[in-house]
Design a protein around this motif. Structure first.
Motif, PDB file in Angstrom:
ATOM      1  N   LEU A 233     180.080 -15.060 123.279  1.00 17.43           N
ATOM      2  CA  LEU A 233     179.813 -15.751 122.052  1.00 17.43           C
ATOM      3  C   LEU A 233     179.856 -14.824 120.753  1.00 17.43           C
ATOM      4  O   LEU A 233     179.933 -15.167 119.716  1.00 17.43           O
ATOM      5  N   HIS A 234     180.235 -13.346 121.063  1.00 18.94           N
ATOM      6  CA  HIS A 234     180.156 -12.607 119.870  1.00 18.94           C
ATOM      7  C   HIS A 234     181.479 -12.809 119.077  1.00 18.94           C
ATOM      8  O   HIS A 234     181.451 -12.524 117.951  1.00 18.94           O
ATOM      9  N   LEU A 235     182.463 -13.436 120.016  1.00 17.55           N
ATOM     10  CA  LEU A 235     183.813 -13.884 118.982  1.00 17.55           C
ATOM     11  C   LEU A 235     183.227 -14.612 117.867  1.00 17.55           C
ATOM     12  O   LEU A 235     183.687 -14.734 116.904  1.00 17.55           O
ATOM     13  N   VAL A 236     182.269 -15.496 118.042  1.00 13.49           N
ATOM     14  CA  VAL A 236     181.831 -16.589 116.945  1.00 13.49           C
ATOM     15  C   VAL A 236     180.874 -15.790 115.981  1.00 13.49           C
ATOM     16  O   VAL A 236     180.961 -16.000 114.562  1.00 13.49           O
ATOM     17  N   ILE A 237     179.862 -15.098 116.690  1.00 16.63           N
ATOM     18  CA  ILE A 237     178.970 -14.777 115.623  1.00 16.63           C
ATOM     19  C   ILE A 237     178.629 -13.282 115.287  1.00 16.63           C
ATOM     20  O   ILE A 237     178.207 -12.999 114.413  1.00 16.63           O
ATOM     21  N   SER A 238     179.321 -12.208 115.928  1.00 20.52           N
ATOM     22  CA  SER A 238     179.287 -11.002 115.562  1.00 20.52           C
ATOM     23  C   SER A 238     179.909 -10.551 114.180  1.00 20.52           C
ATOM     24  O   SER A 238     179.151  -9.827 113.766  1.00 20.52           O
ATOM     25  N   PRO A 239     180.808 -11.390 113.784  1.00 19.22           N
ATOM     26  CA  PRO A 239     181.280 -11.086 112.332  1.00 19.22           C
ATOM     27  C   PRO A 239     180.061 -11.200 111.331  1.00 19.22           C
ATOM     28  O   PRO A 239     179.708 -10.358 110.426  1.00 19.22           O
ATOM     29  N   PHE A 240     179.196 -12.198 111.622  1.00 14.88           N
ATOM     30  CA  PHE A 240     177.958 -12.688 110.829  1.00 14.88           C
ATOM     31  C   PHE A 240     176.937 -11.464 110.866  1.00 14.88           C
ATOM     32  O   PHE A 240     176.507 -10.889 110.331  1.00 14.88           O
ATOM     33  N   THR A 241     176.811 -11.124 112.465  1.00 16.09           N
ATOM     34  CA  THR A 241     175.731  -9.980 112.541  1.00 16.09           C
ATOM     35  C   THR A 241     176.135  -8.960 111.890  1.00 16.09           C
ATOM     36  O   THR A 241     175.381  -8.071 111.406  1.00 16.09           O
ATOM     37  N   VAL A 242     177.443  -8.380 111.940  1.00 13.06           N
ATOM     38  CA  VAL A 242     177.778  -7.121 111.152  1.00 13.06           C
ATOM     39  C   VAL A 242     177.408  -7.349 109.763  1.00 13.06           C
ATOM     40  O   VAL A 242     177.062  -6.358 109.100  1.00 13.06           O
ATOM     41  N   GLY A 352     168.619   7.135 117.939  1.00  7.07           N
ATOM     42  CA  GLY A 352     169.626   6.158 117.024  1.00  7.07           C
ATOM     43  C   GLY A 352     171.043   6.110 117.727  1.00  7.07           C
ATOM     44  O   GLY A 352     171.600   5.521 116.901  1.00  7.07           O
ATOM     45  N   SER A 353     171.281   6.882 118.653  1.00  2.00           N
ATOM     46  CA  SER A 353     172.742   6.678 119.022  1.00  2.00           C
ATOM     47  C   SER A 353     173.019   5.185 119.580  1.00  2.00           C
ATOM     48  O   SER A 353     174.196   4.927 119.359  1.00  2.00           O
ATOM     49  N   CYS A 354     172.218   4.640 119.917  1.00  3.65           N
ATOM     50  CA  CYS A 354     172.450   3.021 120.480  1.00  3.65           C
ATOM     51  C   CYS A 354     172.808   2.304 119.271  1.00  3.65           C
ATOM     52  O   CYS A 354     173.953   1.755 119.289  1.00  3.65           O
ATOM     53  N   GLU A 355     172.042   2.318 118.287  1.00  2.00           N
ATOM     54  CA  GLU A 355     172.256   1.550 117.127  1.00  2.00           C
ATOM     55  C   GLU A 355     173.660   2.144 116.391  1.00  2.00           C
ATOM     56  O   GLU A 355     174.114   1.314 115.817  1.00  2.00           O
ATOM     57  N   TYR A 356     173.697   3.515 116.335  1.00  2.00           N
ATOM     58  CA  TYR A 356     174.770   4.098 115.683  1.00  2.00           C
ATOM     59  C   TYR A 356     176.226   3.473 116.296  1.00  2.00           C
ATOM     60  O   TYR A 356     177.143   3.228 115.747  1.00  2.00           O
ATOM     61  N   GLN A 357     176.132   3.386 117.574  1.00  2.00           N
ATOM     62  CA  GLN A 357     177.331   3.275 118.577  1.00  2.00           C
ATOM     63  C   GLN A 357     177.592   1.522 118.478  1.00  2.00           C
ATOM     64  O   GLN A 357     178.786   1.272 118.699  1.00  2.00           O
ATOM     65  N   CYS A 358     176.651   0.765 118.305  1.00  2.00           N
ATOM     66  CA  CYS A 358     176.809  -0.475 118.411  1.00  2.00           C
ATOM     67  C   CYS A 358     177.980  -1.312 117.678  1.00  2.00           C
ATOM     68  O   CYS A 358     177.860  -1.168 116.459  1.00  2.00           O
ATOM     69  N   PRO A 359     179.017  -1.779 118.351  1.00  2.00           N
ATOM     70  CA  PRO A 359     180.061  -2.136 117.547  1.00  2.00           C
ATOM     71  C   PRO A 359     179.884  -3.672 116.990  1.00  2.00           C
ATOM     72  O   PRO A 359     180.457  -4.345 116.081  1.00  2.00           O
ATOM     73  N   VAL A 360     178.649  -4.410 117.460  1.00  2.00           N
ATOM     74  CA  VAL A 360     178.431  -6.102 116.760  1.00  2.00           C
ATOM     75  C   VAL A 360     177.194  -6.082 116.117  1.00  2.00           C
ATOM     76  O   VAL A 360     176.880  -7.172 115.799  1.00  2.00           O
ATOM     77  N   GLY A 361     176.737  -4.633 115.709  1.00  3.93           N
ATOM     78  CA  GLY A 361     175.745  -4.774 114.536  1.00  3.93           C
ATOM     79  C   GLY A 361     174.228  -5.120 115.237  1.00  3.93           C
ATOM     80  O   GLY A 361     173.466  -5.361 114.458  1.00  3.93           O
ATOM     81  N   VAL A 362     174.115  -4.907 116.448  1.00  3.99           N
ATOM     82  CA  VAL A 362     172.648  -4.962 117.073  1.00  3.99           C
ATOM     83  C   VAL A 362     172.010  -3.703 116.790  1.00  3.99           C
ATOM     84  O   VAL A 362     172.711  -2.606 116.837  1.00  3.99           O
TER      85      VAL A 362
END
Lengths: 664, 324, 254
Positions: A233-242, A352-362
């Motif tokens: 699903l990230h294919l479709v929505i992660s650009p928006f998420t980021v 904050g490393s989780c947030e820092y690392q997340c490639p899809v904007g979580v």
């Protein structure tokens, strides 16, 4: 990192040029010449089924996201930053590659390949109804199809590599269970590429081209509905998420209205959180870097995102059912739910490393802190140490529960002037600087540095905690009370500039206080000293000093170089295996310094061992909390552990002896 | 209205030793004011105690015996003592400031429309009764304003039981009128909690050991001192981290918070995590070889020295003082 | 079951103390106030009893306007109603007079159980509860660790000295003074504060000062001995001897 991207892009371009120049004569894409009515009807039917299946799942997801609570504080500004993040993180795949270069690059090729394929796929389907817009024989068509073919090769290779990684080398971060859906998706992608490439090797009009065309088409039609049913699903929505993610790292949104106590139930989950948890690709980067996950705690940031997602799937965005499992009447069977526990969310150091690392904007921290707020603001969290901390903050105004008279005594002993508006800086002591024997040494040394520089400073007569531990543990009542008291104290004393030794104080005053008013500008002593380093003594000690990046100075404030400049003046800088943005937490943040004994391994010991393992003679810190955590850990390490010194102490030891005498 | 009456406390035929401190206070107050001093003991079957009391320098010893006084109840005691005080009509009624006195004496004073001057730490001329306010941060002088018996309870340790003057005293039996229906509460037998876990928070004396001890084997040294003092053994975090002592003996921010009468810190430097756990101690003694150790900042008494030399000497001295 | 909790507002424990000009009390001008800690435990016990047995918790406090902040805090922690006994002359009343004011207010409520802390952090007389019970003519017990509601009464665990305890049973209505530390206090929450805004606080006027006080506070003063580290010196044996002497005469643990 940019270099990696450049190399990759250039490589692809060169390959494309090679392909084009060398094989273009024979490399013309074959397309079927005629489609029967039956074929068109089949295609239409297939497309409709595919789309229906797609929206059957995607529709409810969109509805969940849109029906989630509005983010009251959301603003598109600063738009520039959003555009840049989109460019770097989505288009350049910067974060994906940076963290895991090889698989990251493989992923980037798949992504870029998909982009290149968008036109191809559209044309492919349009051909069937006679609406093809790219003629393979035209100059443009020939170029574009060849270009896409290069990408098809790269994608096929990359997806094969990723397949091998997931199913054969199996890094633990991808989870214990094999994700068969990922295998199916990989096969489909591989098939898409092969069926495209095959069309270069067959003649137009034959049965072969038709067969490949249909293979390609059917693969596409199967692939499409799988997207919303899987993490793809990230294919479709992660650009928006980021693009839409909160504009600040680890931002804790203000509570809105009298009924908002944080993330208590589904009704409190905001649109951004919904969007983000549906974007999670389960790559496990967050878990890989999480100090809690790495030391045997039940917290797993990935499972927090997935837990919220499965909650939304089960209960919906308007539900009153509590988010945390122990507060639910019926525990759902969903395995991710077991991670949605108080024990888990209160094991977070907010590094904050989780947030820092997340490639899809979580953005994990607003979720984790939000869940804590929900538990603390309603009184559901019952913890002996936590309660003691909150009561100490309520009553004594400092996290240690010590009497303000203790701080007064220290100020008198050090002969610190009281800030009266005539001095340039207000020196903020913080709880460690004001009460902790080691923190006091750091403050005293930093004061010596300021005196050496001739910078005038004074301390507040009374100081209460900035509210950092209350903020991170989700106690909005205590936090707000402390902020209001603090803002008032600064206003009455007419403070313009603050400097302090504690990155937690800096972050909280500079960012978190903003919700309630305008605080004076504040900086960390590393920034102050680096700015004045030309006037500070340089030591040629030759001593090796390993510097530890505090989370709240590095990831939270982007200050990496200033403390290193100070360390380099005092000795030879050694880098820890994990440093800068990837620095590993000391275990103190998020209020955890004040909570009880950890389960499993201790974070501070893991990190201290890593620092000591560099063989450096000195561990250099820039945060009194890191200092106190390592002090404990190094002490239990046995023979001759490295010395532990704050950057202020590293600097002060080189001051003329006359400026160092007096006390301690 | 004349004289000083000291109300002694016993339970199950055994004295509460603080009674003799109150008795010493009573004798001294009486001497100062030129008054007579008497004492009273209430209960059932307290003959042996009465005999002991009759050997003190007192004008009279009142024995209040009644089956309903066998077990302490506030209703029974208030009723009986009200009658005695009315009969003896003392100017001053002195009591030891025990838990039992705290339970009934305020009500007894109320029967006379008086207020108990409780927990007195000194008696000056006047008489002026000194009490501590705000957890000992302030001293206050109290005086009785009106007429009627003045009720005073004496803090433990203010007077010394050894100072009680001996002599001979006539014994007078006093039979109070108590009706069983007057007693509204039913007391149970006293009991101790089954010792499941170490409860440092309730320990009156704690000897705590820190990193300065060096090796696990050396802890025995400190354990001996703790035994001599009748103290609980505690530790700072590194000791428990190393598994030299169980985690439940850890004092500090991640362990227990304690507030004993005496906290004796051996080889503890005084990290903040430790200090927050013991800052409520009434008296802190620190033994450390580093004179700059932060623990000395919070200590009332400090010894700079090698604990391996000081602790055995201290154990010896404590044993000698206790006659062990 | 209706539980009434009598609380007192006292200066914060860490407040710097200075003696007022008349030498009879401390300078109150720069003091901040908070709930008397033992009373906080009494409130906690009441809230837990309510959670277990149902009923109502009413909190009351005598004093000037400023004590309403303590009442609000108690409401935020979960009390259902509050009674403010307004009086500006607490200093002119002795303990008996204050207990009378509280007893008057309590009588009007006719609660099943009255709880209060075993003593106050400021005056520390430790008598208000017992005297109230005496004035109201109800049974009492002091230094209570646990309360259990039985048929028609309560069974309490009372702390005796030296680690001994005792169970005491008594009929209701009764008054108990609660020992600190028997329960864990709860922290104030945002939700509690918001709910407290909708709860009722009744103000009643205290009766005028009646009888003259039976005891008077003549003067207050700082103790001569301020806390300071006394370093003991000498040979190990000498230091040990000096310390034992201190433990005997000053600390009194030997």
């Amino acid at each position: 990192m940019a270099a990696v991207v450049c190399v990759a892009t250039v490589g692809a371009a060169v390959a494309a040029a090679f392909f084009y120049s060398g094989f273009h004569l024979s490399a013309i894409l074959a397309e079927p010449e005629h489609f029967s009515k039956l074929e068109v009807a089949l295609l239409l039917a297939g497309s409709i089924i595919s789309l229906v299946l797609f929206f059957q799942r995607f529709g409810p997801i969109l509805r969940t996201i849109f029906h989630s609570k509005k983010d009251a504080d959301f603003s598109l500004r600063p738009i520039g930053r959003r555009v840049w993040d989109f460019f770097w993180e989505v288009l350049c795949q910067g974060k994906v590659i940076r963290q895991r270069p090889l698989p990251g690059l493989a992923h980037a090729f798949v992504f870029w390949g998909f982009l290149a394929f968008a036109l191809v796929s559209l044309n492919h389907l349009a051909n069937a109804v006679g609406l093809g817009f790219l003629n393979p024989a035209s100059y443009i068509g020939e170029f574009y199809f060849s270009f896409a073919a290069v990408w098809a090769v790269l994608v096929a290779v990359a997806i094969t590599g990723l397949f091998v990684r997931r199913f054969f080398s199996r890094p633990i971060w991808l989870g214990e269970k094999l994700s068969y859906e990922s295998g199916v998706i990989a096969l489909l992608i591989f098939l898409l590429m092969v069926s495209y490439l095959a069309q270069f090797f067959v003649g137009s009009g034959g049965i072969a081209v038709k067969a490949w065309w249909w293979t390609h088409t059917l693969t596409l039609l199967v692939f499409l509905p799988l997207i919303p049913h899987t993490k793809h699903l990230h294919l479709v929505i992660s650009p928006f998420t980021v693009f839409l993610k909160r504009d600040e790292f680890s931002k804790i949104p203000p509570l809105s209205g009298d009924e908002d106590f944080g993330l208590v139930a589904g009704k409190d989950v905001t649109q951004l959180i919904s969007l983000q948890v549906y974007s999670c690709v389960e790559c496990g980067r967050c878990t890989e870097h999480c100090p809690a996950s790495n030391t045997g705690k039940v917290l797993n940031p990935k499972e927090i995102a997935l837990g919220v997602r499965s909650y939304l799937n089960e209960f919906g965005p308007a539900s009153e059912t509590p988010l945390l499992t122990e507060a639910r009447t019926e525990s759902p069977d969903n395995p991710p739910a077991k991670y949605m526990s108080m024990e888990a969310v209160f094991a977070c150091t907010t590094c904050g490393s989780c947030e820092y690392q997340c490639p899809v904007g979580v953005q994990h921290l607003p979720i984790i802190v939000g869940l804590r707020r929900g538990a603390v603001n309603t009184g559901a969290w019952e913890d002996t140490h936590g309660t003691k901390l909150f009561l100490a903050l309520e009553k004594q105004g400092n996290a240690l529960g010590l009497s303000a008279a203790e701080r007064d005594k220290f100020i008198q002993k050090q002969e610190f002037p009281i800030f009266d508006g005539t001095q340039e800086y207000c020196l903020w002591l913080g709880c460690m600087g004001g009460y902790d024997p080691r923190g006091r040494e750091i403050i005293a040394d930093f004061a010596r540095v300021m005196r050496h520089l001739g910078t005038s400073f004074g301390v507040l007569k009374k100081e209460k905690c900035t509210g950092d531990p209350a903020r991170r543990l989700g106690n909005d009542l205590v936090f707000q009370t402390l902020v209001e008291a603090g803002l008032k104290a600064f206003e009455i004393a007419k403070v313009q500039k603050i400097v302090t030794i504690c990155p937690h104080c800096v972050r909280t005053i500079a960012n978190d206080w903003r919700e309630f008013g305008v605080a004076p500008e504040i900086e960390h002593h590393s920034e102050f000293m680096a700015r004045h380093k030309d006037r500070l003594p340089r030591q040629d000690s030759g001593e090796s000093i390993v510097y530890h990046d505090p989370c709240y100075l590095g990831r939270y404030r982007n200050v990496y170089e200033e403390p290193r400049e100070i360390v380099e003046m005092a000795g030879d800088l050694v880098e820890a295996p994990r440093s800068h943005e990837r620095s590993f937490c000391c275990g103190a943040g998020g209020g955890l310094a004040f909570l009880g004994e950890e389960k499993g391994e201790r974070v501070n010991q893991v990190r201290a061992a890593e620092l000591a393992g560099t063989g450096a003679k000195v561990v250099g810190t820039a945060c009194p909390f890191c200092n106190t955590m390592f002090r404990d850990a190094l002490a239990s390490m046995g023979e001759a552990p490295p010395q532990l010194l704050d950057i202020a102490q590293l600097t002060a030891r080189a001051l003329p002896a006359s400026e160092r005498t007096g006390e301690q | 209205m004349s004289g000083v009456l000291v109300l002694m406390e016993q339970r199950g035929g055994a004295w509460n030793r603080m009674s003799f401190e109150a008795l010493a206070a009573g004798q001294q107050l009486a001497a100062k004011l030129g008054l007579e001093c008497s004492a009273a003991v209430a209960g059932d079957g307290v003959d042996a105690l009465v005999k002991e009391l009759a050997g003190k320098k007192l004008t009279k010893v009142f024995v209040i015996q009644h089956t309903l006084l066998k077990n302490y109840t506030p209703d029974g005691y208030v009723a009986a003592l009200e009658q005695l005080v009315k009969k003896a009509a003392p100017a001053y009624v002195l009591l030891p400031h025990t838990y039992q006195v705290r339970d009934f004496a305020p009500a007894l004073a109320t029967r006379f429309r008086q207020v108990l001057i409780s927990d007195v730490v000194a008696i000056h001329d006047g008489p002026v009764f000194v009490r501590q306010l705000l957890q000992g941060k302030l001293n206050a002088d109290y005086k009785q304003a009106g007429a009627g018996p003045c009720f005073v309870s004496i803090q433990a340790g203010t007077f010394r039981a050894e100072d009680v003057e001996v002599g001979t005293a006539p014994v007078e039996d006093f039979a109070p009128q108590i009706d069983a229906v007057q007693i509204r509460s039913k007391p149970g037998e006293p009991f101790r909690e089954a010792a499941q876990t170490v409860d440092l928070s309730a320990a009156p004396v704690i000897v705590s050991v820190g990193r300065g001890i060096g090796e696990q084997e050396n802890i025995a040294l400190v354990q001996e001192l703790a035994s001599a003092l009748g103290a609980e053994l505690a530790a700072s975090r590194p000791i428990c981290d190393n598994g030299w002592l169980p985690m439940e003996r850890q004092v500090g921010s991640s362990g227990q918070t304690v507030s004993p009468k005496l906290y004796l810190a051996v080889g503890i430097s005084g990290a903040i995590q430790h200090l927050v756990g013991m800052k409520g101690s009434k008296t802190v003694v620190a033994i450390n070889k580093d004179e700059n150790a932060p623990i000395f900042e919070v200590a009332d008494y400090g010894i700079v020295g090698d604990l391996f030399e000081v602790v055995p000497e201290l154990t010896k001295a404590v044993r000698a003082a206790k006659g062990q | 079951m209706k539980i009434l909790v009598a609380v007192k507002q006292v200066p914060e424990r860490d407040a710097p103390i200075s003696v007022a000009a008349d030498g009879k009390w401390i300078d109150e001008s720069s003091l901040s106030y908070t709930i008397n800690e033992p009373d906080a435990y009494a409130l906690e016990e009441a809230l837990q009893l309510k959670e277990k047995n149902g009923g109502e918790v009413v909190v009351m406090c005598a004093g000037p306007e400023r004590v309403t902040s303590t009442l609000r805090e108690a409401l935020a922690k979960g009390a259902d109603r509050a009674i403010h006994i307004e009086t500006n002359d607490l200093g002119q009343r002795d303990m008996l007079g204050i207990a009378q004011v509280l007893a008057d207010a309590a009588k009007a409520e006719s609660p099943d159980l009255i709880l209060t802390g075993l003593q106050s952090d400021d005056l520390g007389l430790g008598q208000t509860g017992v005297v109230m019970a005496e004035l109201l003519g109800i049974p009492h017990a002091t230094i209570i660790m646990q309360v259990e509601v039985t048929d028609g009464g309560v069974k309490v665990k009372r702390e005796l000295e030296d680690g001994w305890f005792q169970h005491v049973e008594m009929p209701l209505p009764a008054l108990l003074t609660i020992q600190s530390g028997g329960n864990k206090l709860r922290y104030a929450t945002l939700m509690g504060i918001k709910k407290a805004k909708t709860k009722e606080t009744k103000t009643v006027q205290a009766a005028a000062v009646g009888a003259a006080p039976t005891i008077t506070l003549e003067r207050v003063y700082l103790p001569e001995k301020q806390k300071q580290t006394e370093m003991l010196t000498g040979t190990p044996a000498e230091m040990a001897a000096k310390l034992v002497e201190k433990l005997k005469s000053e600390v009194r643990v030997i």
